[in-house]
Design a protein around this motif. Structure first.
Motif, mmCIF file in Angstrom:
data_model
loop_
_atom_site.group_PDB
_atom_site.id
_atom_site.type_symbol
_atom_site.label_atom_id
_atom_site.label_comp_id
_atom_site.label_asym_id
_atom_site.label_seq_id
_atom_site.Cartn_x
_atom_site.Cartn_y
_atom_site.Cartn_z
ATOM 1 N N THR A 72 0.868 -1.178 0.000
ATOM 2 C CA THR A 72 0.000 0.000 0.000
ATOM 3 C C THR A 72 0.907 1.231 0.000
ATOM 4 O O THR A 72 1.348 1.697 1.050
ATOM 5 N N PRO A 73 1.222 1.758 -1.179
ATOM 6 C CA PRO A 73 2.179 2.852 -1.298
ATOM 7 C C PRO A 73 1.751 4.100 -0.536
ATOM 8 O O PRO A 73 0.565 4.432 -0.487
ATOM 9 N N ASN A 74 2.734 4.788 0.034
ATOM 10 C CA ASN A 74 2.437 6.061 0.681
ATOM 11 C C ASN A 74 2.402 7.163 -0.377
ATOM 12 O O ASN A 74 2.691 6.935 -1.552
ATOM 13 N N THR A 75 2.060 8.352 0.060
ATOM 14 C CA THR A 75 1.907 9.465 -0.877
ATOM 15 C C THR A 75 3.201 9.759 -1.631
ATOM 16 O O THR A 75 3.179 10.003 -2.838
ATOM 17 N N ARG A 76 4.327 9.702 -0.953
ATOM 18 C CA ARG A 76 5.614 9.969 -1.615
ATOM 19 C C ARG A 76 5.838 8.986 -2.773
ATOM 20 O O ARG A 76 6.274 9.373 -3.857
ATOM 21 N N THR A 77 5.538 7.724 -2.544
ATOM 22 C CA THR A 77 5.710 6.702 -3.578
ATOM 23 C C THR A 77 4.739 6.939 -4.735
ATOM 24 O O THR A 77 5.101 6.770 -5.906
ATOM 25 N N ILE A 78 3.521 7.346 -4.416
ATOM 26 C CA ILE A 78 2.537 7.647 -5.466
ATOM 27 C C ILE A 78 3.013 8.838 -6.292
ATOM 28 O O ILE A 78 2.893 8.842 -7.523
ATOM 29 N N ILE A 79 3.566 9.853 -5.630
ATOM 30 C CA ILE A 79 4.094 11.027 -6.346
ATOM 31 C C ILE A 79 5.146 10.592 -7.357
ATOM 32 O O ILE A 79 5.115 11.006 -8.523
ATOM 33 N N GLU B 179 3.500 17.363 -7.738
ATOM 34 C CA GLU B 179 3.575 17.891 -6.380
ATOM 35 C C GLU B 179 2.571 17.143 -5.497
ATOM 36 O O GLU B 179 1.568 16.627 -5.982
ATOM 37 N N GLN B 180 2.833 17.154 -4.216
ATOM 38 C CA GLN B 180 1.905 16.546 -3.268
ATOM 39 C C GLN B 180 0.512 17.172 -3.411
ATOM 40 O O GLN B 180 -0.498 16.478 -3.374
ATOM 41 N N LYS B 181 0.458 18.479 -3.612
ATOM 42 C CA LYS B 181 -0.811 19.190 -3.766
ATOM 43 C C LYS B 181 -1.633 18.617 -4.921
ATOM 44 O O LYS B 181 -2.856 18.529 -4.835
ATOM 45 N N ASP C 41 -6.648 12.236 1.494
ATOM 46 C CA ASP C 41 -5.331 11.585 1.545
ATOM 47 C C ASP C 41 -5.220 10.649 0.348
ATOM 48 O O ASP C 41 -5.990 9.701 0.227
ATOM 49 N N PRO C 42 -4.282 10.907 -0.550
ATOM 50 C CA PRO C 42 -4.164 10.090 -1.758
ATOM 51 C C PRO C 42 -3.976 8.600 -1.484
ATOM 52 O O PRO C 42 -4.591 7.766 -2.155
ATOM 53 N N SER C 43 -3.167 8.256 -0.501
ATOM 54 C CA SER C 43 -2.935 6.830 -0.265
ATOM 55 C C SER C 43 -4.119 6.177 0.443
ATOM 56 O O SER C 43 -4.478 5.047 0.132
ATOM 57 N N LYS C 44 -4.752 6.880 1.352
ATOM 58 C CA LYS C 44 -5.850 6.284 2.110
ATOM 59 C C LYS C 44 -7.181 6.387 1.368
ATOM 60 O O LYS C 44 -7.846 5.387 1.129
ATOM 61 N N GLN C 45 -7.593 7.589 0.993
ATOM 62 C CA GLN C 45 -8.834 7.748 0.249
ATOM 63 C C GLN C 45 -8.734 7.058 -1.113
ATOM 64 O O GLN C 45 -9.652 6.359 -1.526
ATOM 65 N N GLY C 46 -7.597 7.242 -1.771
ATOM 66 C CA GLY C 46 -7.389 6.573 -3.058
ATOM 67 C C GLY C 46 -7.446 5.066 -2.910
ATOM 68 O O GLY C 46 -8.056 4.374 -3.718
ATOM 69 N N GLY C 47 -6.815 4.545 -1.863
ATOM 70 C CA GLY C 47 -6.840 3.104 -1.621
ATOM 71 C C GLY C 47 -8.231 2.579 -1.321
ATOM 72 O O GLY C 47 -8.616 1.504 -1.770
ATOM 73 N N ARG C 48 -8.994 3.355 -0.568
ATOM 74 C CA ARG C 48 -10.370 2.939 -0.250
ATOM 75 C C ARG C 48 -11.201 2.865 -1.526
ATOM 76 O O ARG C 48 -11.922 1.900 -1.760
#
Length: 112
Positions: free
Chosen positions: A62-69, A81-83, A92-99
């Protein structure tokens, strides 16, 4: 908790993650996203597809935001960018995106 979808009740955890990953479909993802006020576009799908690929083909990663970036910077051929990711998935890209992607809930602290 459960999602009401196409006349069925889709079981989820208290935090909205699917209990049975095989229940996931692109249509269900759109439904879950709409409940969060998110309309999925091509870049959303790039992130969702990446999260699903990492989870199902890389030992349930489950990649974190940095890895997704990093992954989206490579995919989109630009410095992301994180934004940018938070504009897509404000909770949250990793959590909401993962859900929305139908993968298991991350147990990491923080999103970056």
């Amino acid at each position: 908790m459960a999602y009401e979808f196409e006349g069925k009740e889709i079981e989820s955890t208290a935090t909205g993650y699917l209990v049975n990953p095989e229940d996931w479909s692109r249509e269900l993802a759109e439904h879950i996203a709409s409940l969060d006020g998110v309309t999925l576009g091509p870049r959303h799908w790039d992130v969702i597809d990446y999260l699903r690929e990492e989870f199902f083909e890389n030992n349930q990663s489950t990649p974190n935001t940095r890895t997704i970036i990093k992954a989206m910077s490579d995919k989109w051929g630009e410095r992301v960018e994180q934004k940018t990711l938070y504009d897509l998935f404000p909770l949250d890209p990793s959590k909401q995106g993962g859900r929305i992607a139908g993968v298991a809930e991350s147990r990491r602290k923080g999103g970056y």
